[in-house]
Design a protein around this motif. Sequence first.
Motif, PDB file in Angstrom:
ATOM      1  N   MET A  12      17.655  93.910  33.629  1.00 58.81           N
ATOM      2  CA  MET A  12      18.173  94.672  32.478  1.00 58.81           C
ATOM      3  C   MET A  12      19.677  94.908  32.551  1.00 58.81           C
ATOM      4  SD  MET A  12      15.378  95.896  34.150  1.00 58.81           S
ATOM      5  CE  MET A  12      15.899  97.433  34.865  1.00 58.81           C
ATOM      6  N   GLU A  13      20.216  94.958  33.785  1.00 58.32           N
ATOM      7  CA  GLU A  13      21.596  95.417  33.937  1.00 58.32           C
ATOM      8  C   GLU A  13      22.241  94.784  35.163  1.00 58.32           C
ATOM      9  OE1 GLU A  13      23.283  99.875  33.628  1.00 58.32           O
ATOM     10  OE2 GLU A  13      22.172  99.536  35.470  1.00 58.32           O
ATOM     11  N   SER A  14      23.514  94.395  35.012  1.00 55.59           N
ATOM     12  CA  SER A  14      24.312  93.911  36.149  1.00 55.59           C
ATOM     13  C   SER A  14      25.448  94.897  36.365  1.00 55.59           C
ATOM     14  CB  SER A  14      24.900  92.526  35.857  1.00 55.59           C
ATOM     15  OG  SER A  14      23.875  91.595  35.646  1.00 55.59           O
ATOM     16  N   ARG A  15      25.670  95.260  37.644  1.00 53.66           N
ATOM     17  CA  ARG A  15      26.771  96.177  37.965  1.00 53.66           C
ATOM     18  C   ARG A  15      27.580  95.591  39.112  1.00 53.66           C
ATOM     19  NH1 ARG A  15      24.441 102.044  38.935  1.00 53.66           N
ATOM     20  NH2 ARG A  15      23.194 100.917  40.482  1.00 53.66           N
ATOM     21  N   VAL A  16      28.900  95.633  38.960  1.00 55.17           N
ATOM     22  CA  VAL A  16      29.806  95.108  39.991  1.00 55.17           C
ATOM     23  C   VAL A  16      30.773  96.213  40.391  1.00 55.17           C
ATOM     24  CG1 VAL A  16      31.659  93.456  40.459  1.00 55.17           C
ATOM     25  CG2 VAL A  16      29.633  92.722  39.194  1.00 55.17           C
ATOM     26  N   GLU A  26      36.817 100.334  41.102  1.00 53.58           N
ATOM     27  CA  GLU A  26      36.484  99.878  39.753  1.00 53.58           C
ATOM     28  C   GLU A  26      34.989  99.601  39.672  1.00 53.58           C
ATOM     29  OE1 GLU A  26      38.873  96.588  38.387  1.00 53.58           O
ATOM     30  OE2 GLU A  26      40.724  97.474  39.142  1.00 53.58           O
ATOM     31  N   ILE A  27      34.420  99.843  38.494  1.00 48.46           N
ATOM     32  CA  ILE A  27      33.005  99.546  38.269  1.00 48.46           C
ATOM     33  C   ILE A  27      32.876  98.803  36.940  1.00 48.46           C
ATOM     34  CG2 ILE A  27      32.575 101.838  37.244  1.00 48.46           C
ATOM     35  CD1 ILE A  27      30.001 100.063  39.385  1.00 48.46           C
ATOM     36  N   TYR A  28      32.115  97.726  36.947  1.00 47.68           N
ATOM     37  CA  TYR A  28      31.876  96.939  35.730  1.00 47.68           C
ATOM     38  C   TYR A  28      30.370  96.934  35.475  1.00 47.68           C
ATOM     39  CZ  TYR A  28      36.601  95.203  36.598  1.00 47.68           C
ATOM     40  OH  TYR A  28      37.958  95.116  36.818  1.00 47.68           O
ATOM     41  N   ILE A  29      29.984  97.224  34.251  1.00 46.80           N
ATOM     42  CA  ILE A  29      28.561  97.296  33.896  1.00 46.80           C
ATOM     43  C   ILE A  29      28.297  96.423  32.679  1.00 46.80           C
ATOM     44  CG2 ILE A  29      26.693  98.826  33.134  1.00 46.80           C
ATOM     45  CD1 ILE A  29      28.127 101.098  34.647  1.00 46.80           C
ATOM     46  N   GLU A  30      27.282  95.586  32.786  1.00 46.65           N
ATOM     47  CA  GLU A  30      26.904  94.729  31.660  1.00 46.65           C
ATOM     48  C   GLU A  30      25.397  94.808  31.494  1.00 46.65           C
ATOM     49  OE1 GLU A  30      28.800  90.737  30.641  1.00 46.65           O
ATOM     50  OE2 GLU A  30      26.954  90.132  31.651  1.00 46.65           O
ATOM     51  N   ARG A  31      24.955  95.212  30.314  1.00 50.59           N
ATOM     52  CA  ARG A  31      23.524  95.330  30.046  1.00 50.59           C
ATOM     53  C   ARG A  31      23.061  94.155  29.200  1.00 50.59           C
ATOM     54  NH1 ARG A  31      23.696 101.916  29.361  1.00 50.59           N
ATOM     55  NH2 ARG A  31      23.513 102.308  31.601  1.00 50.59           N
ATOM     56  N   ALA A  32      21.847  93.689  29.520  1.00 50.76           N
ATOM     57  CA  ALA A  32      21.323  92.497  28.834  1.00 50.76           C
ATOM     58  C   ALA A  32      21.270  92.692  27.329  1.00 50.76           C
ATOM     59  CB  ALA A  32      19.932  92.174  29.383  1.00 50.76           C
ATOM     60  N   CYS A  33      20.988  93.930  26.895  1.00 54.97           N
ATOM     61  CA  CYS A  33      20.845  94.178  25.450  1.00 54.97           C
ATOM     62  C   CYS A  33      22.187  94.403  24.759  1.00 54.97           C
ATOM     63  CB  CYS A  33      19.931  95.380  25.215  1.00 54.97           C
ATOM     64  SG  CYS A  33      20.537  96.892  25.982  1.00 54.97           S
ATOM     65  N   SER A  34      23.263  94.572  25.518  1.00 51.44           N
ATOM     66  CA  SER A  34      24.566  94.849  24.873  1.00 51.44           C
ATOM     67  C   SER A  34      25.707  94.264  25.694  1.00 51.44           C
ATOM     68  CB  SER A  34      24.777  96.361  24.708  1.00 51.44           C
ATOM     69  OG  SER A  34      24.653  97.008  25.963  1.00 51.44           O
ATOM     70  N   ARG A 393      43.297  98.737  26.549  1.00 58.45           N
ATOM     71  CA  ARG A 393      41.860  98.959  26.433  1.00 58.45           C
ATOM     72  C   ARG A 393      41.214  97.699  25.866  1.00 58.45           C
ATOM     73  NH1 ARG A 393      40.103 104.357  23.997  1.00 58.45           N
ATOM     74  NH2 ARG A 393      41.856 103.965  22.615  1.00 58.45           N
ATOM     75  N   THR A 394      40.337  97.061  26.652  1.00 60.82           N
ATOM     76  CA  THR A 394      39.653  95.855  26.176  1.00 60.82           C
ATOM     77  C   THR A 394      38.144  96.050  26.124  1.00 60.82           C
ATOM     78  OG1 THR A 394      39.580  94.984  28.431  1.00 60.82           O
ATOM     79  CG2 THR A 394      41.418  94.281  27.038  1.00 60.82           C
ATOM     80  N   ARG A 395      37.631  97.065  26.812  1.00 60.04           N
ATOM     81  CA  ARG A 395      36.192  97.344  26.789  1.00 60.04           C
ATOM     82  C   ARG A 395      35.967  98.843  26.814  1.00 60.04           C
ATOM     83  NH1 ARG A 395      34.677  97.860  32.463  1.00 60.04           N
ATOM     84  NH2 ARG A 395      36.538  97.463  33.696  1.00 60.04           N
ATOM     85  N   GLU A 396      34.715  99.241  26.583  1.00 63.54           N
ATOM     86  CA  GLU A 396      34.377 100.658  26.533  1.00 63.54           C
ATOM     87  C   GLU A 396      34.638 101.327  27.879  1.00 63.54           C
ATOM     88  OE1 GLU A 396      33.387 102.434  23.985  1.00 63.54           O
ATOM     89  OE2 GLU A 396      31.975 101.371  22.706  1.00 63.54           O
ATOM     90  N   SER A 397      34.988 102.611  27.839  1.00 64.03           N
ATOM     91  CA  SER A 397      35.169 103.367  29.073  1.00 64.03           C
ATOM     92  C   SER A 397      33.813 103.594  29.729  1.00 64.03           C
ATOM     93  CB  SER A 397      35.822 104.719  28.779  1.00 64.03           C
ATOM     94  OG  SER A 397      34.909 105.546  28.067  1.00 64.03           O
TER      95      SER A 397
END
Length: 490
Positions: A12-16, A26-34, A393-397
């Motif tokens: 469901m989710e990838s976090r780096v 730094e934290i990067y979060i990408e969810r499969a649905c968004s 700003r290129t992505r959501e906080s």
Amino acid sequence: MSEEILMNITPMESRVALVENGVLQEIYIERACSRGIVGNIYKGKVVRVLPGMQAAFVDIGLERAAFIHASEIAPRNDKDSVVQSERPIVELVHEGQSLVVQVTKDPLGTKGARLTTHISIPARYLVLMPHNNHVGISLRIEDAEERERLRKLVEEGMKDDGEDEKGGFILRTAAEGITEAEVKADILFLRRLWQTIEETVKESTAPSTIYEDLPLHLRTMRDLVDPDIEKIRIDSRETFNKVSKFVKKLVPQVDGRVEYYPGERPIFDLFGVEDEINKALSRKVQLKSGGYLIIDQTEAMTTIDVNTGAFVGHRNLEETIFKTNLEASVAIARQLRLRNLGGIIIIDFIDMEDSEHQRQVLRTYEKSLEKDHAKTNITGVSDLGLVEMTRKRTRESLENVLCEPCPTCDGRGTLKTAETVCYEIFREILRAVRAYDSQSYTVLASEQVVDRLLDEESSNVADLEEFIQKPIRFQVEPIYSQEQFDVVLV
């Protein structure tokens, strides 16, 4: 300085997480649905032109139409480029027109995605600009000889690839020290990819997706991995295998640093990342000295206030303030990266009388920002002593990715007091008496409000009953928030 990258992957989710000296930066979060769409290329259709704003809305197949400014529309030929910025938007695009665009900013809040027709496609070391023949070099490569060497390698590589091939390149920071073979491999890869994209554009109808950027775990290997990274730990065997193949092909110099983490304890727990993420959602950031920061994020800007708190120092007040500000300057730079705060940022350091102290704090802050992957610009110190800056700003906080506005206070961060709600109830009863004829009135409200009505406000309730000549009853509704109430006619 030791740096590690930790990857926590689930379906469901990838976090780096980027960790420096054991501390999350730094934290990067990408969810499969968004999934984020920055870097994606679309064939869009212009749905509305806004002459007054020098902009247009473009349908690229998303829920909201995306936005493009006249300055982001590439000229059709070199002669146009000089006057492009002065031309009205109506001369550049028209409604119903198809446009090949790239997303530069994800949709944020109520705003649609931001677009450009200045297409750029990144690889490991180079970025291809198909509509430009220029060769640029990252400013972070400071050595003049290395810059010149890299420029010559790219120019020679472009000639070897064929004179008819168009498109310029930008050398990324990661290109420092690379060989001629690596430059040529990147040029060949990017030009083949662009040919594929051009063919897809011809075959597609608007709106449609032409090219999607890599998933988060592969983007990390392309964009974040540099010689300082000692380890890349991944807790998913499948993702580890994918990353290993990607590394062998495109980033062979870090091949031995990628590790599979099979431990029972979650990887983010082991390195304290989960705790740091939770702390990053709080307004208050505690400093080791006893001082603290208050960070308030709004749609217009982010404000950061520095306070000495419990820190009393050992010498005098000025020294205490100076040390708190120095510590805060490093902490703020980290918080900007960790929370991914962008746009206008105002920092209120504690007032310092010594001008040398002011310079040292600002220098420390600027140095702390050097590691930031996002572009920052400090515009200076205002007359009120506030440090004013912007961060791209290129992505959501982080807060916008993980949180939503409180449904009770609607994002205000405060609630009306029980006393205020009681007086609103009294006014509502009086309105009801004037508008309707009823034998009695029942008030449904939260427990805090009903308790106050039956205790501190009981004499006022008695006066009101006497005035309206009708009984008033109270009923606790457990699901009501403190601000909610209903006056029911019985």
